[in-house]
Design an enzyme around this catalytic site. Structure first.
Site, short mmCIF file in Angstrom:
data_model
loop_
_atom_site.label_atom_id
_atom_site.label_comp_id
_atom_site.label_asym_id
_atom_site.label_seq_id
_atom_site.Cartn_x
_atom_site.Cartn_y
_atom_site.Cartn_z
N CYS A 443 0.82 -1.22 0.00
CA CYS A 443 0.00 0.00 0.00
C CYS A 443 0.86 1.26 0.00
O CYS A 443 0.45 2.28 -0.57
CB CYS A 443 -0.94 0.00 1.20
SG CYS A 443 -0.13 -0.08 2.80
N HIS A 585 -2.01 1.06 7.26
CA HIS A 585 -2.37 1.22 5.85
C HIS A 585 -2.07 2.64 5.38
O HIS A 585 -2.38 3.61 6.07
CB HIS A 585 -3.85 0.92 5.64
CG HIS A 585 -4.29 1.06 4.21
ND1 HIS A 585 -3.86 0.21 3.22
CD2 HIS A 585 -5.11 1.96 3.61
CE1 HIS A 585 -4.40 0.57 2.07
NE2 HIS A 585 -5.16 1.64 2.28
#
Length: 708
Positions: A443, A585
């Site tokens: 990510c 994330h």
């Protein structure tokens, strides 16, 4: 021919094997064992296999559990020879076809004038089947199933058709429901002149096997009320010359053969949206269908209505286009938690691959002691301003598909991390949007490329450059990392010292993370990425790690500014990119295009043209505290004033009228990479085409007017 000489037919490919074979010669499938005939054990009245089998002759008159088919029931000499006399065997796959078929139903091979396996009596009788008496078993063939449909009830769990006498499903033991009516599609002879009875038999079999794990729709409607209007689709496809129909015949037939029950329900729901039939949508929802499913090219070709259907359309798209407000309310409720994502990189794979090649070509390694990789192009991704021209419902659909709503909510509402300044978000048009990306360990790399080129790091090009830069410049980055970790620990009152071997082990672990696709990355990797991009990276993130109970576990340490301190300032750009961090994330934070600004900041002189979009990124948090600058050396460390001075050297900074220190991110559509601009335009065209229609029809009248 004796009974020992009769071959057995494979239940998968229909190839007829010799009696001694225990597996099919063609597909290697196991030879079927004896078929269960009755619910209760019974004794055979005679050992003569040549006698006709009669369901009523079973002990106690019990009904069959599994309906015997032509290959599983005991063979009768007379009917077997007649069956072979009426059908012709394909020379390619040996499938037995009905006499009036001119092509093989399985492989579509042309029928020969005389098949090698055809008997002399049947070679000349292909125009009309020979009449023969139907034995008691023939009522269970696909040809005669329609006449006995009322004798069965369909299980709502596994879709198996049970006999009317059964109290529970033979396959899964599910109790018999009160309503025993089953939904069947395309079973009547009049449904289509193209699909013959073998096609329908195979289609029904694929429905039972392909949807065994899905719940069949427990609707109370009759078959005629909810079945797909195949005749309308067939007649719509019949418009055109005979040659065109012959060319499309094979393709359409292949598409239909691949269709399963859920596929027909989905097409029925699409037509239902266009025509305002809510029952079709309810039937599709009840079957467990995905509301966010998109129309494929084959499905659009089968529907054959270009003015209404297009590739990529969902039920929501169609409801917006045809102004079905009641249906739209139902559909949006269903997809609110699981909206299908559609970012620009997904719309045009060809352009995306070209952009990836451009990125790989623009990566170079600098010669000298600091042999770090770097990008030669300055690209900044922004959302197009044309989004504001779309209708509100289409805008909402677009943002649901391109944004990560959960990340946006966490950074805006749960903690005031982004868009906390009304001056920046509203008056200066610097609102940040969190783009959706993959949730794996890639990510960080995805968000960096999304903030610059608008695509993923699918081929791990950026990860490879990250690993090679860390490996080739290990001494430079190791020194910075070691000094920063020591200072950070001491700033929290942790006074300790590690042996050099321990430092080396930790550094080796950081190097290994960079080389493993899918592995999570750390602060050091962001610092290296700032050098590869040759521009600062600003991370806005949550401050604490929390458990699933909401308990604070520790500091995240990601928020702050990462400067390419090991490059010369003249070699770097001052326009930063912004990333968001939420509980493991990373997300790209991008702005929307604006008209540019002249002199909005105090003491700032912005000589820009109207095409330049300027986004003001705050260098302080919501409490007006300066963001940390990561990986500073001992000489660069100092008080807040010294760090602010350092930020002004590496960034284009100014102070707004509200007194907020900001960095200016500049981007220009005209100066942006043409491939990125083209990709965004194609992505936006997808939403421009789903504007609500002004008329109550599907837009066909408008097309006719234009043609005139």
């Amino acid at each position: 021919m004796s009974e020992r000489g009769i071959k057995w037919a494979c239940e998968y490919c229909t190839y007829e094997n010799w009696p001694s074979a225990i597996k099919c010669t063609m597909c290697r499938a196991q030879r079927p064992s004896g078929t269960i005939i009755t619910e209760d054990p019974f004794k055979s009245g005679s050992s003569d296999v040549g006698r006709d089998w009669d369901p009523s002759s079973t002990e106690g008159g019990s009904s069959p559990l599994i309906c015997p088919d032509s290959s599983a029931r005991p063979r009768v000499k007379s009917s077997y020879s007649m069956e072979n006399a009426n059908k012709w065997s394909c020379h390619m796959c040996t499938y037995l076809n009905w006499p009036r078929a001119i092509r093989c139903t399985q492989c579509l091979s042309q029928r020969r004038t005389r098949s090698p396996t055809e008997s002399p009596q049947s070679s000349g009788s292909g125009s009309r089947p020979v009449a023969f008496s139907v034995d008691p078993c023939e009522e269970y063939n696909d040809r005669n199933k329609l006449n006995t449909r009322t004798q069965h009830w369909t299980c709502s769990i596994c879709t198996y058709e049970n006999w009317a006498k059964a109290k529970k499903c033979v396959v899964c033991d599910h109790p018999r429901p009160n309503n025993i009516e089953a939904i069947e599609f395309a079973e009547t002879e009049e449904a289509s002149s193209i699909i013959n009875e073998q096609d329908r038999a195979r289609w029904r079999g694929s429905c039972s096997s392909g949807n065994s794990q899905r719940r069949s729709p427990p609707t109370m409607k009759r078959d005629s009320e909810v079945k797909m209007d195949f005749q309308r689709i067939e007649l719509a496809g019949a418009v055109g010359s005979k040659e065109e129909l012959e060319v499309d015949f094979k393709k359409l037939k292949q598409i239909k053969n691949r269709m399963k029950k859920t596929d027909w329900l989905f097409l029925n729901a699409c037509v239902g949206v266009v025509e305002g039939d809510l029952a079709a949508i309810e039937a599709y929802k009840s079957s467990g269908g995905d509301i966010a499913r998109q129309l494929t090219a084959d499905e659009v070709r089968l529907l054959n209505r270009p003015s209404a259907f297009d590739v990529g359309y969902t039920l929501v798209h169609l409801a917006i286009r045809f102004q079905r407000q009641d249906m739209l309310a139902i559909l949006l409720t269903e997809v609110s938690q699981q909206a299908a994502k559609c970012i620009p990189a997904m719309v045009c794979p060809e352009l995306t691959e070209q952009i990836r090649r451009e990125i790989a070509a623009s990566l170079h390694q600098r010669k000298g002691d600091f042999a770090c990789y770097f990008l030669t192009d300055l690209v900044t991704f922004t959302l197009p301003a044309d989004i504001e021209d779309l209708p509100p419902t289409v805008q909402e659909k677009l943002f649901d598909e391109v944004l990560d709503r959960d990340v946006q909510k966490e950074l805006e509402e749960e903690s005031p991390i982004i868009n906390w300044s009304l001056e920046l978000a509203t008056r200066l048009d610097s609102r940040l949007y969190a783009l959706w990306n993959r949730t794996a360990g890639d990510c960080l790399l995805d968000s960096v490329l999304q903030a610059t080129w608008g695509i993923y790091d699918k081929d791990s090009v950026l990860r490879k450059a990250l690993h090679d830069s860390l490996h080739d410049c290990s001494h430079w980055f190791y020194t910075r990392w070691k000094d920063w970790e020591s200072w950070y620990s001491q700033s929290f009152g942790l006074h300790f010292s590690l042996r050099e071997e321990q430092w080396q082990e930790d550094w080796a672990f950081i190097l290994s993370l960079a080389s493993q696709p899918g592995a999570s990355l750390e602060q050091t990797h962001i610092f290296v990425l700032a050098h590869i991009l040759r521009r600062p990276i600003i991370v806005y993130g949550v401050k604490y790690y929390k458990s699933f109970r909401g308990e604070t576990l520790g500091y995240t340490r990601f928020q702050g500014v990462y400067l390419p301190l090991l490059w010369e300032q003249s070699f770097c750009w001052k326009s930063p990119i912004a990333l968001g961090y939420t509980r493991g994330h990373f997300s790209a934070l991008v702005a929307m295009e604006n008209d540019g600004y002249g002199n909005r900041g105090a003491g700032a002189n912005l000589n820009t043209d109207d095409d330049v979009t300027i986004t003001f990124l705050p260098l302080v948090d919501s409490e007006r505290k300066l963001l940390h600058v990561h990986f500073l050396s001992a000489q660069e460390l100092g008080n807040e004033e010294q760090q602010e001075k350092l930020l002004r050297e590496w960034l284009d900074c100014c102070v707004t009228e509200g007194g907020v220190l900001v960095a200016m991110q500049k981007s220009s559509r005209r100066r942006n990479h043409p491939l990125v601009t083209q990709m965004v335009e194609k992505w936006l065209d997808r939403y421009r085409q789903i504007r609500p229609c002004t008329s109550l029809s599907d837009g066909e009248e408008d097309e006719d007017d234009e043609d005139e």
